[in-house]
Design an enzyme around this catalytic site. Structure first.
Site, PDB file in Angstrom:
ATOM      1  N   SER A 183       0.862  -1.225   0.121  1.00 40.66           N
ATOM      2  CA  SER A 183      -0.111  -0.041  -0.070  1.00 40.66           C
ATOM      3  C   SER A 183       0.979   1.343  -0.265  1.00 40.66           C
ATOM      4  CB  SER A 183      -0.616  -0.130   1.354  1.00 40.66           C
ATOM      5  OG  SER A 183      -2.125   0.968   1.225  1.00 40.66           O
ATOM      6  N   TYR A 203      -4.872   7.717  -6.321  1.00 45.16           N
ATOM      7  CA  TYR A 203      -4.215   6.852  -5.931  1.00 45.16           C
ATOM      8  C   TYR A 203      -4.600   6.274  -4.546  1.00 45.16           C
ATOM      9  CZ  TYR A 203       0.213   5.386  -4.458  1.00 45.16           C
ATOM     10  OH  TYR A 203       1.967   4.613  -4.123  1.00 45.16           O
ATOM     11  N   LYS A 251      -4.958   2.495  -3.239  1.00 47.74           N
ATOM     12  CA  LYS A 251      -4.206   1.721  -1.832  1.00 47.74           C
ATOM     13  C   LYS A 251      -4.971   1.976  -0.661  1.00 47.74           C
ATOM     14  CE  LYS A 251      -0.269   2.041  -3.824  1.00 47.74           C
ATOM     15  NZ  LYS A 251       0.385   0.495  -4.188  1.00 47.74           N
TER      16      LYS A 251
HETATM   17  N1  LIG Z   1       8.011   4.990  -4.157  1.00 47.26           N
HETATM   18  C1  LIG Z   1       7.526   5.644  -3.171  1.00 47.26           C
HETATM   19  O1  LIG Z   1       7.758   6.320  -2.315  1.00 47.26           O
HETATM   20  C2  LIG Z   1       6.554   3.945  -2.648  1.00 47.26           C
HETATM   21  C3  LIG Z   1       5.818   4.595  -1.716  1.00 47.26           C
HETATM   22  C4  LIG Z   1       4.894   4.211  -0.712  1.00 47.26           C
HETATM   23  C5  LIG Z   1       4.502   2.771  -1.562  1.00 47.26           C
HETATM   24  N2  LIG Z   1       4.905   3.087  -2.527  1.00 47.26           N
HETATM   25  C6  LIG Z   1       4.977   1.365  -3.632  1.00 47.26           C
HETATM   26  O2  LIG Z   1       5.716   0.546  -3.979  1.00 47.26           O
HETATM   27  C7  LIG Z   1       5.329  -0.111  -4.761  1.00 47.26           C
HETATM   28  C8  LIG Z   1       7.307  -0.278  -6.039  1.00 47.26           C
HETATM   29  O3  LIG Z   1       6.711   0.687  -6.263  1.00 47.26           O
HETATM   30  P1  LIG Z   1       7.732   1.800  -7.096  1.00 47.26           P
HETATM   31  O4  LIG Z   1       8.253   2.801  -6.574  1.00 47.26           O
HETATM   32  O5  LIG Z   1       9.259   0.031  -6.527  1.00 47.26           O
HETATM   33  O6  LIG Z   1       7.513   1.396  -8.668  1.00 47.26           O
HETATM   34  P2  LIG Z   1       8.435   1.481  -9.555  1.00 47.26           P
HETATM   35  O7  LIG Z   1       9.628   1.640  -9.648  1.00 47.26           O
HETATM   36  O8  LIG Z   1       7.367   2.446 -11.185  1.00 47.26           O
HETATM   37  O9  LIG Z   1       7.691  -0.073 -10.311  1.00 47.26           O
HETATM   38  C9  LIG Z   1       6.371  -0.232 -10.430  1.00 47.26           C
HETATM   39  C10 LIG Z   1       6.253  -1.508 -11.129  1.00 47.26           C
HETATM   40  O10 LIG Z   1       5.175  -2.268 -11.337  1.00 47.26           O
HETATM   41  C11 LIG Z   1       5.301  -2.452 -13.169  1.00 47.26           C
HETATM   42  N3  LIG Z   1       4.163  -2.412 -13.279  1.00 47.26           N
HETATM   43  C12 LIG Z   1       2.956  -0.846 -13.458  1.00 47.26           C
HETATM   44  N4  LIG Z   1       1.736  -1.489 -14.570  1.00 47.26           N
HETATM   45  C13 LIG Z   1       1.755  -2.453 -14.482  1.00 47.26           C
HETATM   46  C14 LIG Z   1       1.153  -3.377 -14.853  1.00 47.26           C
HETATM   47  N5  LIG Z   1      -0.258  -2.278 -16.215  1.00 47.26           N
HETATM   48  N6  LIG Z   1       1.158  -4.101 -15.437  1.00 47.26           N
HETATM   49  C15 LIG Z   1       2.276  -5.250 -14.773  1.00 47.26           C
HETATM   50  N7  LIG Z   1       3.027  -4.095 -14.064  1.00 47.26           N
HETATM   51  C16 LIG Z   1       3.190  -3.354 -14.392  1.00 47.26           C
HETATM   52  C17 LIG Z   1       6.052  -1.209 -13.641  1.00 47.26           C
HETATM   53  O11 LIG Z   1       6.099  -2.129 -14.507  1.00 47.26           O
HETATM   54  P3  LIG Z   1       7.353  -1.779 -16.028  1.00 47.26           P
HETATM   55  O12 LIG Z   1       8.498  -1.360 -15.647  1.00 47.26           O
HETATM   56  O13 LIG Z   1       7.274  -2.526 -17.380  1.00 47.26           O
HETATM   57  O14 LIG Z   1       6.235   0.030 -16.102  1.00 47.26           O
HETATM   58  C18 LIG Z   1       7.487  -1.340 -12.470  1.00 47.26           C
HETATM   59  O15 LIG Z   1       7.958  -2.846 -12.778  1.00 47.26           O
HETATM   60  C19 LIG Z   1       3.907   0.217  -5.458  1.00 47.26           C
HETATM   61  O16 LIG Z   1       2.696  -0.717  -4.849  1.00 47.26           O
HETATM   62  C20 LIG Z   1       3.744   1.764  -4.499  1.00 47.26           C
HETATM   63  O17 LIG Z   1       2.668   2.126  -4.726  1.00 47.26           O
HETATM   64  C21 LIG Z   1       5.981   3.498  -3.243  1.00 47.26           C
END
Ligand SMILES: NC(=O)c1ccc[n+]([C@@H]2O[C@H](COP(=O)([O-])OP(=O)(O)OC[C@H]3O[C@@H](n4cnc5c(N)ncnc54)[C@H](OP(=O)(O)O)[C@@H]3O)[C@@H](O)[C@H]2O)c1
Length: 328
Positions: free
Chosen positions: A169, A199, A203
């Site tokens: 989340s 979002y 979440k």
């Molecule tokens: N970064 C933060 O500060 C933060 C904070 C709170 C929560 N989160 C949560 O942590 C998790 C990981 O986020 P992250 O920051 O690592 O983001 P990220 O680097 O953008 O990674 C997102 C991943 O999701 C995949 N994805 C997106 N759309 C998709 C689809 N339609 N089908 C299959 N795969 C898909 C992307 O694949 P592609 O490479 O093909 O796009 C990528 O591998 C998420 O749930 C996010 O909400 C992150």
């Protein structure tokens, strides 16, 4: 690394030949997911990486393997020879197309008799209002509904292994300060504000269905978490790639990251802890919410309310049934 982070060395190591552990993850090719896969792989877990782009996932698997070998060669412990790597297998799944989620599940079910860990990690953020081919808002489907379907389809295999479902989340769920029904569209301008609402709804729903799963299936350990603020993942790239104002957002996110953020790898620690820690059990931890570094925390009042959670569950089952996906 802050003091509150769990030491990943303390988590169990597995041997794929004698003590096989199988994990499934969405979005394991970048950001937090990349490091989650790295650590699971180094702990000997076999990981199915569900992604929409085979080129990106195959490249990530190669990079993760190289990084794992590099790190192991630097380890000084006597037991490093005894530790096996896991394996990585690509599964095609585009979360904006629920038929591919079902096809991906069938493939995994054909290959494995039991699954130990499912990690619902993939997400998108900030996208303008758009409907998927299944007719859901794009963030709601990618971040929540596709994972709901994935979890239920893999549940029989997860039950066999007394497995775990870990759902990412976000602290962003706090923006849902009162319960909003999932059929509210939130298709208003400016996108910069309402995309956050969409979002937050997705979440919050992710935490709610984790709670419902833990009640309906108490033999499976269901946990949700906020990984930390990791400002340089692709999650924010819609904003940073905008013409002209993109650079402003980039600088802003760097500043936020500097004061409040953690690295991509630190962002993976909560997930890896929830996935592997033997300290977490269905009896005392089912339905709980964790935060940065794998520390137990509390989600919002809205997300915690079981009436809201039940409404979200019922809405989702009905919405999926209307589209021909039979779930219970
Ligand atoms: N970064 C933060 O500060 C933060 C904070 C709170 C929560 N989160 C949560 O942590 C998790 C990981 O986020 P992250 O920051 O690592 O983001 P990220 O680097 O953008 O990674 C997102 C991943 O999701 C995949 N994805 C997106 N759309 C998709 C689809 N339609 N089908 C299959 N795969 C898909 C992307 O694949 P592609 O490479 O093909 O796009 C990528 O591998 C998420 O749930 C996010 O909400 C992150």
């Amino acid at each position: 690394m802050t003091k509150k982070m769990i030491d990943l060395e303390s988590l169990p190591y597995y041997d794929p030949l004698t003590n096989k552990k199988v994990a499934v993850i969405t979005g394991g090719n970048s950001g937090i997911g990349w490091y989650t896969v790295l650590h699971l792989y180094m702990h000997g877990v076999i990981i199915y990486i569900c992604g929409r782009n085979s080129h990106k996932v195959n490249r990530a698997m190669k990079d993760i393997q190289n990084e794992a070998f590099r790190r192991r060669s630097l380890e000084k412990h006597d037991f490093k020879e005894e530790r096996s790597f896991g394996a990585m297998i690509y599964i095609h799944m585009d979360l904006t197309d629920l038929k591919t989620v079902e096809r991906g599940c069938l493939k995994i079910i054909g290959l494995e008799r039991q699954i130990d860990i499912l990690i619902n990690n993939a997400a998108v953020l900030a996208l303008p209002y758009e409907l998927t081919k299944d007719g859901f808002e794009i963030q709601l489907q990618t971040n929540y509904i596709a994972h709901f379907l994935l979890s239920l389809r893999l549940l029989p295999l997860l039950k066999k292994g007394h497995g775990r479902i870990i759902t990412l989340s976000s602290v962003g769920h706090l923006l849902e300060f009162k319960y909003w029904k999932l059929d509210i569209k939130w298709d208003y301008k400016p996108n910069m504000i309402f995309t956050w609402i969409r979002y937050a709804v997705a979440k919050t729903a992710s935490i709610q269905y984790t709670k419902m799963l833990s009640i309906k299936h108490p033999d499976v350990l269901c946990l949700s978490l906020h990984p930390g603020l990791v400002m340089n993942t692709n999650l924010f790239s819609y904003w940073t790639r905008l013409p002209l104002v993109g650079i402003f957002f980039w600088v802003l996110f760097q500043i936020i990251g500097y004061f409040f953020g953690v690295s991509n790898e630190e962002g993976s620690i909560a997930t890896v802890r929830c996935a592997l820690s033997a300290d977490l059990t269905v009896e005392k931890d089912n339905g709980k919410y964790f935060t940065t570094g794998g520390v137990e925390s509390t989600s919002s009042r809205v997300a915690n309310n079981l009436d809201n959670a039940a409404s979200t569950w019922i809405w989702t089952v009905r919405a999926l049934k209307e589209r021909g996906f039979d779930v219970k």
